[in-house]
Write a protein that holds these residues in place. Sequence first.
Motif, PDB file in Angstrom:
ATOM      1  N   GLY A 152      54.368  44.238   3.685  1.00 13.29           N
ATOM      2  CA  GLY A 152      54.893  45.529   4.092  1.00 13.29           C
ATOM      3  C   GLY A 152      56.146  45.829   3.296  1.00 13.29           C
ATOM      4  O   GLY A 152      56.564  45.046   2.430  1.00 13.29           O
ATOM      5  N   GLY A 166      49.138  54.210  10.711  1.00  7.98           N
ATOM      6  CA  GLY A 166      50.345  53.396  10.653  1.00  7.98           C
ATOM      7  C   GLY A 166      51.606  54.228  10.622  1.00  7.98           C
ATOM      8  O   GLY A 166      51.598  55.446  10.821  1.00  7.98           O
ATOM      9  N   ASN A 167      52.730  53.560  10.367  1.00 10.48           N
ATOM     10  CA  ASN A 167      54.047  54.170  10.352  1.00 10.48           C
ATOM     11  C   ASN A 167      54.683  54.039   8.984  1.00 10.48           C
ATOM     12  O   ASN A 167      54.310  53.175   8.184  1.00 10.48           O
ATOM     13  CB  ASN A 167      54.970  53.493  11.373  1.00 10.48           C
ATOM     14  CG  ASN A 167      54.795  54.031  12.769  1.00 10.48           C
ATOM     15  OD1 ASN A 167      55.412  55.004  13.146  1.00 10.48           O
ATOM     16  ND2 ASN A 167      53.942  53.390  13.548  1.00 10.48           N
ATOM     17  N   THR A 216      54.303  49.547  15.471  1.00 10.02           N
ATOM     18  CA  THR A 216      55.234  50.361  14.699  1.00 10.02           C
ATOM     19  C   THR A 216      55.978  49.577  13.628  1.00 10.02           C
ATOM     20  O   THR A 216      56.316  50.116  12.584  1.00 10.02           O
ATOM     21  CB  THR A 216      56.277  51.007  15.627  1.00 10.02           C
ATOM     22  OG1 THR A 216      56.986  49.975  16.324  1.00 10.02           O
ATOM     23  CG2 THR A 216      55.613  51.929  16.629  1.00 10.02           C
ATOM     24  N   THR A 239      55.642  46.443  11.375  1.00 10.53           N
ATOM     25  CA  THR A 239      54.784  45.357  10.914  1.00 10.53           C
ATOM     26  C   THR A 239      54.913  45.154   9.418  1.00 10.53           C
ATOM     27  O   THR A 239      55.277  46.073   8.678  1.00 10.53           O
ATOM     28  CB  THR A 239      53.304  45.635  11.232  1.00 10.53           C
ATOM     29  OG1 THR A 239      52.897  46.814  10.529  1.00 10.53           O
ATOM     30  CG2 THR A 239      53.089  45.836  12.715  1.00 10.53           C
ATOM     31  N   HIS A 272      53.387  53.840   3.038  1.00  7.56           N
ATOM     32  CA  HIS A 272      53.416  53.691   4.499  1.00  7.56           C
ATOM     33  C   HIS A 272      52.723  52.400   4.899  1.00  7.56           C
ATOM     34  O   HIS A 272      51.924  51.828   4.141  1.00  7.56           O
ATOM     35  CB  HIS A 272      52.720  54.880   5.179  1.00  7.56           C
ATOM     36  CG  HIS A 272      51.272  55.036   4.801  1.00  7.56           C
ATOM     37  ND1 HIS A 272      50.237  54.414   5.467  1.00  7.56           N
ATOM     38  CD2 HIS A 272      50.697  55.737   3.792  1.00  7.56           C
ATOM     39  CE1 HIS A 272      49.091  54.725   4.904  1.00  7.56           C
ATOM     40  NE2 HIS A 272      49.340  55.524   3.876  1.00  7.56           N
ATOM     41  N   ALA A 273      53.031  51.922   6.115  1.00  6.00           N
ATOM     42  CA  ALA A 273      52.324  50.780   6.688  1.00  6.00           C
ATOM     43  C   ALA A 273      50.935  51.230   7.145  1.00  6.00           C
ATOM     44  O   ALA A 273      50.680  52.429   7.332  1.00  6.00           O
ATOM     45  CB  ALA A 273      53.110  50.202   7.857  1.00  6.00           C
ATOM     46  N   THR A 274      50.032  50.281   7.357  1.00  2.00           N
ATOM     47  CA  THR A 274      48.650  50.632   7.701  1.00  2.00           C
ATOM     48  C   THR A 274      48.216  50.169   9.087  1.00  2.00           C
ATOM     49  O   THR A 274      47.117  50.505   9.520  1.00  2.00           O
ATOM     50  CB  THR A 274      47.678  50.032   6.665  1.00  2.00           C
ATOM     51  OG1 THR A 274      47.893  48.614   6.572  1.00  2.00           O
ATOM     52  CG2 THR A 274      47.882  50.671   5.303  1.00  2.00           C
ATOM     53  N   ASN A 275      49.062  49.415   9.795  1.00  2.00           N
ATOM     54  CA  ASN A 275      48.691  48.961  11.136  1.00  2.00           C
ATOM     55  C   ASN A 275      48.881  50.108  12.121  1.00  2.00           C
ATOM     56  O   ASN A 275      49.996  50.513  12.400  1.00  2.00           O
ATOM     57  CB  ASN A 275      49.542  47.755  11.544  1.00  2.00           C
ATOM     58  CG  ASN A 275      49.037  47.092  12.812  1.00  2.00           C
ATOM     59  OD1 ASN A 275      48.623  47.765  13.752  1.00  2.00           O
ATOM     60  ND2 ASN A 275      49.079  45.771  12.842  1.00  2.00           N
ATOM     61  N   GLU A 276      47.784  50.633  12.655  1.00  3.91           N
ATOM     62  CA  GLU A 276      47.861  51.811  13.510  1.00  3.91           C
ATOM     63  C   GLU A 276      48.168  51.498  14.964  1.00  3.91           C
ATOM     64  O   GLU A 276      48.309  52.425  15.774  1.00  3.91           O
ATOM     65  CB  GLU A 276      46.562  52.615  13.425  1.00  3.91           C
ATOM     66  CG  GLU A 276      45.334  51.867  13.883  1.00  3.91           C
ATOM     67  CD  GLU A 276      44.073  52.693  13.690  1.00  3.91           C
ATOM     68  OE1 GLU A 276      44.178  53.845  13.200  1.00  3.91           O
ATOM     69  OE2 GLU A 276      42.986  52.211  14.019  1.00  3.91           O
ATOM     70  N   ASN A 323      56.604  60.228  11.544  1.00  8.32           N
ATOM     71  CA  ASN A 323      55.722  59.366  12.337  1.00  8.32           C
ATOM     72  C   ASN A 323      55.373  60.037  13.660  1.00  8.32           C
ATOM     73  O   ASN A 323      56.228  60.684  14.273  1.00  8.32           O
ATOM     74  CB  ASN A 323      56.408  58.022  12.642  1.00  8.32           C
ATOM     75  CG  ASN A 323      56.685  57.205  11.398  1.00  8.32           C
ATOM     76  OD1 ASN A 323      55.895  57.192  10.468  1.00  8.32           O
ATOM     77  ND2 ASN A 323      57.822  56.524  11.386  1.00  8.32           N
TER      78      ASN A 323
END
Length: 489
Positions: free
Chosen positions: A32, A418-419, A449, A451, A442-446, A383
């Motif tokens: 990340g 994600g956020n 917040t 990660t 951006h992050a991909t873990n939906e 976000n």
Amino acid sequence: MFIRFISILFLLLVVLEIQAQYAWSKELPTIGTFSSPRVADLNGDGVGDVILGAGREEFIPSDSAIIALDGKSGELLWTVSARDQIFGSANLLDINDDGIQDIIINGRSAELQAISGKDGSRIWQFVEGEDRNLREEGWYNFYNAQFIPDQNGDQLADILVSNGGDVLAEPYDSMRPPGHLMIIDAKSGALIKMVDTPDGKETYMSLIAVEDPENNDTKVVYGTGGETIGGHLFATTLSDILQDSLDRSIELATGNAKGFIGPPAWVDITGDNIHDLVACSVDGRMMAFDGRDYKKLWEAEFPNTETYSSLCIGQFTGDETPDFFISIAAGVWPKLEWNRQFMIDGSDGSIAYSDSLGFYQTSSGIAIDLNKDGREEVLLSVNYQEIDSLYRKFFRNMLVAINFETGEPFQISASYPGNNISSTPWIGDIDGNGKMDIIYVHATNERHTYTFDGMQVNLIPTDLIMDYDPPWGSYMGSYFDGVYRKSPP
């Protein structure tokens, strides 16, 4: 009214052009980032490539802590390891004289590295080794560096950088080690000079520096304190740093319970061709100081907010004086759940726009005139959440543009899973075709917040003609140094 209608219609057409285009996206599933993208042609193909800091969870080493992506395809050009997160954003300098920009970038656990832009080989690492007690040695986080005139006669600019922030200290423990201001040889990574903050407090701020031709010196601004510890905003000079004279620093502002974290900016708002200073305190204030004598020009207050992000500077109100936009946190640390946005008229410090867009993040806005009306819009990452029929929360993010003439935000990108916690987008012409491109991360873990288990880098081309170089098209400005200027340095 007709002209305003045409302006709005043009902006809507630009939005459609941006949303309809898509060049590439690169998903990196195990890392990340808190870093903001920088762009330079590293492989000599005439297209800018993307440089980012990255990593795993805090205190965990990563073999992909510094990455470069091919600007044409998004494929990895190279990766570099680090002992901890590389949260900083790169500065660029041809250190090894091969005609290609090299990378100086910073992070946690005393990470400060110089990397060959050509092949990703490490030129130097300020603190080497994995099994050292850095805290006992007095080394903490490095923040974004700035270049200063050559100090050792090797004909290469050198580095001014801050180091500090004991992450293992308890939140309200006031007994913390002082921050350092350091001068480092850009060619070798050797330490030239180190001085401690004059108030003995920690630092989390990326300092800023600007040439002072009237005094044949360099002006430097740095801050101390943190989320729970008071601090100060100081101004000094490079010559005083070299003479170990930080006790002669000018105290510009004080935070009794909270300090100064977000990087300030140099910008002429008095019209005398001297860079003035605009800075924010954690406790929700924006202050402007005359660059000639540091007299306070104005102060804007944002009650019930805290400021950890940097500024966006642009021509937002229609007059000649640059204006300021900031997206900051609502609440009190550690309970920061929502963001507030404010646009400040640079001529008098009055609040000319406010809104509440999105959940907490610390990325900054960037400025570009999308609809060609002579007033710039802000592009900002936002976000938000979606809740399904089972009441499960899914996190999403997107890019919006804010038109200050109408006060309306417009979604200008796809919605991504994600956020985005703290990566400011980049705008420019990456491939030289005369049209605006956007780099967005951006992050991909939906489902979570905060990660470091997946991120995505996107190149979004547009049909918007780039008829000027935006002064504030990246984090800390288009030249990465916190200086607002309308032409290259």
